[in-house]
Design a protein around this motif. Structure first.
Motif, mmCIF file in Angstrom:
data_model
loop_
_atom_site.group_PDB
_atom_site.id
_atom_site.type_symbol
_atom_site.label_atom_id
_atom_site.label_comp_id
_atom_site.label_asym_id
_atom_site.label_seq_id
_atom_site.Cartn_x
_atom_site.Cartn_y
_atom_site.Cartn_z
ATOM 1 N N LEU A 259 0.498 -1.717 0.192
ATOM 2 C CA LEU A 259 -0.245 0.325 -0.149
ATOM 3 C C LEU A 259 1.243 1.284 0.071
ATOM 4 C CD1 LEU A 259 -2.938 -0.540 2.291
ATOM 5 C CD2 LEU A 259 -3.125 -0.918 -0.151
ATOM 6 N N VAL A 260 1.889 1.518 1.029
ATOM 7 C CA VAL A 260 3.256 2.632 0.712
ATOM 8 C C VAL A 260 3.455 2.584 -0.720
ATOM 9 C CG1 VAL A 260 4.816 3.685 1.718
ATOM 10 C CG2 VAL A 260 2.622 1.930 3.399
ATOM 11 N N SER A 261 4.015 1.448 -1.367
ATOM 12 C CA SER A 261 4.710 1.808 -2.334
ATOM 13 C C SER A 261 4.655 2.229 -3.782
ATOM 14 C CB SER A 261 5.110 0.183 -2.925
ATOM 15 O OG SER A 261 4.327 -1.125 -2.890
ATOM 16 N N HIS A 262 2.453 1.770 -3.325
ATOM 17 C CA HIS A 262 1.851 2.325 -4.499
ATOM 18 C C HIS A 262 0.820 3.415 -4.046
ATOM 19 C CE1 HIS A 262 2.602 -1.598 -6.120
ATOM 20 N NE2 HIS A 262 2.338 -0.827 -7.174
ATOM 21 N N ARG A 263 1.852 4.221 -2.259
ATOM 22 C CA ARG A 263 0.475 5.821 -2.730
ATOM 23 C C ARG A 263 -0.575 5.029 -1.791
ATOM 24 N NH1 ARG A 263 3.839 9.389 -6.935
ATOM 25 N NH2 ARG A 263 6.060 8.939 -6.768
ATOM 26 N N HIS A 264 -1.019 4.191 -1.461
ATOM 27 C CA HIS A 264 -2.092 4.449 -0.881
ATOM 28 C C HIS A 264 -2.070 4.674 0.507
ATOM 29 C CE1 HIS A 264 -3.774 2.624 -4.279
ATOM 30 N NE2 HIS A 264 -3.235 1.975 -4.793
ATOM 31 N N TYR A 265 -1.506 5.728 0.839
ATOM 32 C CA TYR A 265 -1.132 5.667 2.178
ATOM 33 C C TYR A 265 -2.212 5.792 3.593
ATOM 34 C CZ TYR A 265 2.364 8.136 -0.233
ATOM 35 O OH TYR A 265 3.783 7.919 -0.612
ATOM 36 N N LYS A 266 -3.383 5.883 3.160
ATOM 37 C CA LYS A 266 -4.799 6.002 3.984
ATOM 38 C C LYS A 266 -4.963 4.398 4.225
ATOM 39 C CE LYS A 266 -6.732 10.386 2.858
ATOM 40 N NZ LYS A 266 -8.466 11.037 2.622
ATOM 41 N N ARG A 267 -5.143 3.560 3.118
ATOM 42 C CA ARG A 267 -5.143 2.295 3.269
ATOM 43 C C ARG A 267 -4.366 1.166 4.569
ATOM 44 N NH1 ARG A 267 -7.190 2.273 -2.250
ATOM 45 N NH2 ARG A 267 -9.649 1.925 -1.771
#
Length: 309
Positions: A259-267
């Motif tokens: 999730l972090v590597s794909h910039r889904h920070y809230k998730r």
């Protein structure tokens, strides 16, 4: 019976398969048979190209070239190879990887010296990454690695790396052809649940990053992850409470990293909160990632949580 049967499944890689075959022919151990299983389908363009490439070995007596009429899948191709294998040991080689010359000699020596409770062994490796960098393995765990494998924290690098005792393969049976993905993991879990694994501390294979890797949407990636967890839930349910907690924690850590590597920070933040993984584990994981990045190395991380909750 020959000493080693090397099974090379091939699909859509006519330009690579000969490199893989040649790396086996160059082995210092000569008591081998090479079984190339062409899973392209006879009437496909890739099938015709692969057959043309394999003509150069028509007079090489220890090469067996088998062709599927139609594409089946990687598990089916490996099973075809197993059914034709006569070796005391079995080694699978992906068609885009190569073995270094002493690999089979040192691996057979390793297992020859071990008891029958060791069903497999693996070696260090060199991995050629997409960005042109070279990653070197530092994974050195041995003996009982079943729980590590279940949590996807046994970094042997590729399906080409594990080298099996034929009697262990006969014991656990064939690949499950219903698995279109994670075929190697499912198979290795069955091996590692019953047998120990040995390690040879020398880089004896080269792995080449698969440039055919397809990018997935978030939903596709989420569905794949949940499907993976569901597929192996029966294995997880048999573990002790502590081992089960560590396996599930590692899945949450891996998913957060995605999730972090794909910039889904809230998730990612929600996943961290939901997981209830201790802060010290996250700190150790960050240090681990920084070390791997700084040194271009590959080795696994284990949460090592000592409480169920």
């Amino acid at each position: 019976m020959v000493k080693v049967s090397v099974i090379i499944p091939t699909y859509h890689r006519a330009e690579c398969v000969c490199r893989a075959v040649d790396s086996v022919l160059a082995q210092t151990l000569k008591d081998i048979e090479i079984i190339v299983v062409d899973d392209n389908g006879i009437n496909t363009e890739s099938g015709k190209q692969t057959a043309d490439m394999m003509k150069r070995y028509k007079d090489t007596k220890n090469i067996i070239y088998l062709r599927h009429d139609v594409n089946k899948n990687g598990a089916a191709a490996r099973n075809t190879g197993i059914r034709h294998a006569t070796g005391e040991y079995i080694s699978f080689l992906d068609d885009d990887d190569i073995y270094l010359p002493e690999r089979l000699e040192l691996m057979t020596k390793c297992l020859d010296e071990k008891g029958a409770d060791y069903g497999a062994c693996y070696t260090a490796y060199i991995k050629h990454m997409r960005n042109g960098k070279i990653q070197r393995s530092q994974e050195k765990v041995e003996d009982d690695v079943y729980v590590r494998a279940l949590m996807r924290s046994f970094y042997h690098g590729s399906g080409s790396n594990l080298f099996y005792r034929k009697s262990a393969v006969d014991d656990i049976g064939l690949f499950d052809e219903s698995f279109l993905r994670n075929q190697d993991l499912e198979y290795n879990l069955r091996i590692l649940e019953k047998y120990k694994v040995a390690y040879v501390d020398e880089p004896l294979m080269e792995i080449f990053f698969d440039f055919r890797t397809v990018s997935f949407t978030y939903q596709q990636s989420f569905d794949r992850e949940m499907s993976f967890r569901k597929s192996f839930q029966s294995h997880i349910d048999k573990l002790s409470p502590i081992d089960k907690r560590n396996v599930e924690a590692m899945y949450d850590i891996d998913w957060t990293r995605y999730l972090v590597s794909h910039r889904h920070y809230k998730r990612a933040f929600k996943n961290i909160c939901k997981s209830k993984i201790p802060l010290i584990v996250w700190i150790k994981y960050m240090i681990y990632l920084l070390d791997r990045y700084a040194h271009n190395t590959s080795y696994s991380f284990v949460p090592n949580i000592q409480k169920k909750y």
